[in-house]
Design a protein around this motif. Sequence first.
Motif, short mmCIF file in Angstrom:
data_model
loop_
_atom_site.label_atom_id
_atom_site.label_comp_id
_atom_site.label_asym_id
_atom_site.label_seq_id
_atom_site.Cartn_x
_atom_site.Cartn_y
_atom_site.Cartn_z
N GLU A 234 0.81 -1.22 0.00
CA GLU A 234 0.00 0.00 0.00
C GLU A 234 0.84 1.27 0.00
O GLU A 234 0.33 2.37 -0.23
CB GLU A 234 -0.95 0.00 1.20
CG GLU A 234 -2.06 -1.05 1.09
CD GLU A 234 -3.06 -0.94 2.22
OE1 GLU A 234 -2.89 -0.04 3.08
OE2 GLU A 234 -4.01 -1.75 2.24
N SER A 235 2.15 1.14 0.24
CA SER A 235 3.01 2.32 0.25
C SER A 235 3.12 2.96 -1.12
O SER A 235 3.62 4.07 -1.24
CB SER A 235 4.42 1.94 0.73
OG SER A 235 5.02 1.00 -0.15
N TRP A 236 2.63 2.28 -2.18
CA TRP A 236 2.73 2.84 -3.53
C TRP A 236 2.03 4.18 -3.62
O TRP A 236 2.42 5.05 -4.41
CB TRP A 236 2.16 1.87 -4.56
CG TRP A 236 0.66 1.75 -4.58
CD1 TRP A 236 -0.09 0.81 -3.98
CD2 TRP A 236 -0.27 2.60 -5.27
NE1 TRP A 236 -1.42 1.00 -4.21
CE2 TRP A 236 -1.56 2.10 -5.01
CE3 TRP A 236 -0.14 3.73 -6.07
CZ2 TRP A 236 -2.71 2.69 -5.52
CZ3 TRP A 236 -1.29 4.33 -6.59
CH2 TRP A 236 -2.55 3.81 -6.31
N VAL A 237 1.01 4.40 -2.82
CA VAL A 237 0.26 5.66 -2.89
C VAL A 237 1.18 6.83 -2.57
O VAL A 237 1.21 7.84 -3.29
CB VAL A 237 -0.95 5.63 -1.92
CG1 VAL A 237 -1.65 6.98 -1.93
CG2 VAL A 237 -1.92 4.52 -2.31
N LYS A 487 -3.92 8.37 -11.49
CA LYS A 487 -5.39 8.38 -11.58
C LYS A 487 -6.01 7.56 -10.45
O LYS A 487 -7.03 7.94 -9.88
CB LYS A 487 -5.85 7.83 -12.93
CG LYS A 487 -5.68 8.80 -14.08
CD LYS A 487 -6.66 8.56 -15.22
CE LYS A 487 -6.56 7.21 -15.82
NZ LYS A 487 -7.45 7.05 -17.00
N CYS A 488 -5.36 6.42 -10.13
CA CYS A 488 -5.86 5.60 -9.01
C CYS A 488 -5.75 6.37 -7.70
O CYS A 488 -6.68 6.38 -6.89
CB CYS A 488 -5.06 4.31 -8.91
SG CYS A 488 -5.43 3.09 -10.18
N GLN A 489 -4.61 7.01 -7.50
CA GLN A 489 -4.36 7.75 -6.27
C GLN A 489 -5.39 8.86 -6.08
O GLN A 489 -5.85 9.14 -4.98
CB GLN A 489 -2.95 8.33 -6.31
CG GLN A 489 -2.62 9.28 -5.17
CD GLN A 489 -1.50 10.24 -5.54
OE1 GLN A 489 -0.84 10.08 -6.55
NE2 GLN A 489 -1.32 11.24 -4.72
N GLU A 490 -5.75 9.51 -7.19
CA GLU A 490 -6.70 10.62 -7.13
C GLU A 490 -8.14 10.17 -7.28
O GLU A 490 -9.04 10.99 -7.39
CB GLU A 490 -6.35 11.63 -8.23
CG GLU A 490 -4.97 12.28 -8.05
CD GLU A 490 -4.58 13.16 -9.22
OE1 GLU A 490 -5.25 13.07 -10.28
OE2 GLU A 490 -3.63 13.95 -9.07
N ASP A 494 -12.50 6.03 -12.38
CA ASP A 494 -13.89 5.84 -12.77
C ASP A 494 -14.50 7.09 -13.39
O ASP A 494 -15.61 7.05 -13.90
CB ASP A 494 -14.72 5.39 -11.56
CG ASP A 494 -14.50 3.92 -11.24
OD1 ASP A 494 -14.91 3.07 -12.06
OD2 ASP A 494 -13.88 3.62 -10.21
N LYS A 495 -13.76 8.20 -13.34
CA LYS A 495 -14.22 9.43 -13.99
C LYS A 495 -13.61 9.59 -15.38
O LYS A 495 -14.23 10.09 -16.30
CB LYS A 495 -13.86 10.65 -13.12
CG LYS A 495 -14.53 10.67 -11.76
CD LYS A 495 -14.08 11.88 -10.94
CE LYS A 495 -14.71 11.87 -9.56
NZ LYS A 495 -14.22 13.01 -8.73
#
Length: 502
Positions: A234-237, A487-490, A494-495
Motif C-alpha cells: 500500500e506504500s505505492w500511494v 489516476k488511481c491515487q486521485e 472511474d471518472k
Amino acid sequence: MAMAGLYRRVLPSPPAIDFASNEGKKLFIDAIQAGTMEGFYKLISYFQTQSEPAYCGLASLSMVLNALAIDPRRKWKGPWRWFDESMLDCCEPLEKVKAEGISFGKVVCLAQCAGAEVEAFRTSQTTIDHFRQFVKRCSVSDNCHVVSSYHRAAFKQTGTGHFSPIGGYHVGSDMVLILDVARFKYPPHWVPLTLLWEAMDTVDETTGHRRGFMLISRPQRDPGLLYTLSCKDESWVGVAKYLMDDIPHLLKSEDVKDMDGILSILCASLPSDFGKFIQWVAEVRREGDGGIGISEEEKERLTIKEELLKQVQDTGLFKHIVNFLSSTSCCRIVPVFGGNENLHEIAASVCCQGLEILSGRSGPSGCSCCRETCFKCVNGSGDKPVTVLSATIVNGKNEEKVDMLVPQYLMKICCGAPDANNCIKTLPAGSNILTALLLALPPETWCGIKDKKLLEEVQSLVSMVNLPALLQEEVLHLRRQLYLLKKCQENKVDKDLSAPRT
C-alpha cells in the motif's frame, strides 16, 4: 453434520438462451455461417472460471489478454508466462478485490496497465447503436474483444454487478453470446443485445457511475521487459504522490545549480518504501524445469534484457546517477536503493518470492528462507554465457532449488569470474532502476528548474528523442503506469476512462 452449499443456478430462460440448448446451438451455427463468431474461437480457447466470487473482472480480463496473445513478460508458474487473476494487481490490491469486487474504471486501468489497447465507454457516453457497431466489429475478427459490465437483475439472474466477455453476435435475432466467467453459476448464454444494453445502463452504487463496455485489442508495442511498478504494498500511494506531485514542487522551490543538486533533492526525501514500488523483473524457475539448460526463448529474453541494461547504462543520466550515488556525501541515500546488498542477497530474496509464485501462493507465507546460493554459467544465444544463480529454498520441511537467470551485463559488478567471494557489495540494479524511473517521469516534471542552462541540460538528459527504440518503449511503459497510478491515487479511474498520455 449437514453441509450447506450452492451447486449452480438454473439459467432464467427467457430472457437468456443456454448456449448448449437446441436453440442456442442453432443460433451458434447461424452466426458461424454469417461470419459473426470469429472472436469466439480465441476466447473459448482461453475461457476460464473466476477463482474467487468477486474476481469476475479479473477473470474476464486475463481471459481476453491471453486470447489476444499479449505477453505478460513475467512467469506465472513453472516456466510459463500467462495472465492469471493473481497477476492483475497494479490498480487495486487483490485482497480488496476479493472482499469488495472491482469497479469498471479499475478494470479499464488494469487492462491499460497490462499493455492492452482499450476503448472504454459508459452507457451515458455513447448509444446502443454505437455499442452494436463495436460488437459487430469484434464478432468478425479475433483481434479485439468486448468485455461488458452489467447488472444481472436485467436477465432475472441472481447477483448484482458482473463482468464477462462477449463471445459472438447473431445478426438476425440481434443477440449476443455472453461467456459468463462465473461458470460455477451460469453457463454461456445468448441474450438480446437491447437487454444487455439495459443491464449495462445501470448505476454502480459504489462509484455513482453507470456501467458500460470496453473494447480490448492487442497493442502495437509490447509492455515493459525489464522494469515494472508494483502496487502489492500500500506504500505505492505515497511513492506515486512523491514522484508525480512532490518532485515538481521541490524542483520549483529549490534553487539548484547542477545535476548533483537535483539528485540530492530527489533522493533526500525519497519515501522509505521506494524500493518496493519500482522493481527489476527477474526471471525465476525451479531447477527441475529442464535442468540447468536454458531454452531458446529464455536465451532470447535475456539477450533483450542485456541490451536494455546496456542502453540504460549508456545514457548520460545513468552516468550522473552513478557518480552521485558513489560519492561519499550521499552514503545515507545509497541504502534506499539496496546499497548494502550484493547479487547473492538479491537472488535469495527473488528466489524465495519465485518459489511462492511457482507454488501458486499469491502472498508471502513466512515459511520460506534461502539456505545458500551459487553461480552457474551456461551457454546462451550464440554461445554467449548466461549466468544462473541457483538458490536452495527451505519451504517448511522441504527444500527446493530455484534459479534466477541473470543478464550478463549485471555481472560486470563482479571481479573476473562470477564468484561469491569476489562480488562487490553493490546492488546491480539500483542505478539502473533510478535512471529508468527518472526517464519515465512526465516531461513537465522538470519545468520548474529556475536555472535555464541547467533546465536545458536536464531536458536533454531525459529526452525521449535521444533514447534507442527499445529503451523508449520501456520508458513509455513505465510512464503509462505512472499516469495510471496517479489516476488511481486521485480516485479518477472511474471518472476518466481514457488511455494515459505519454
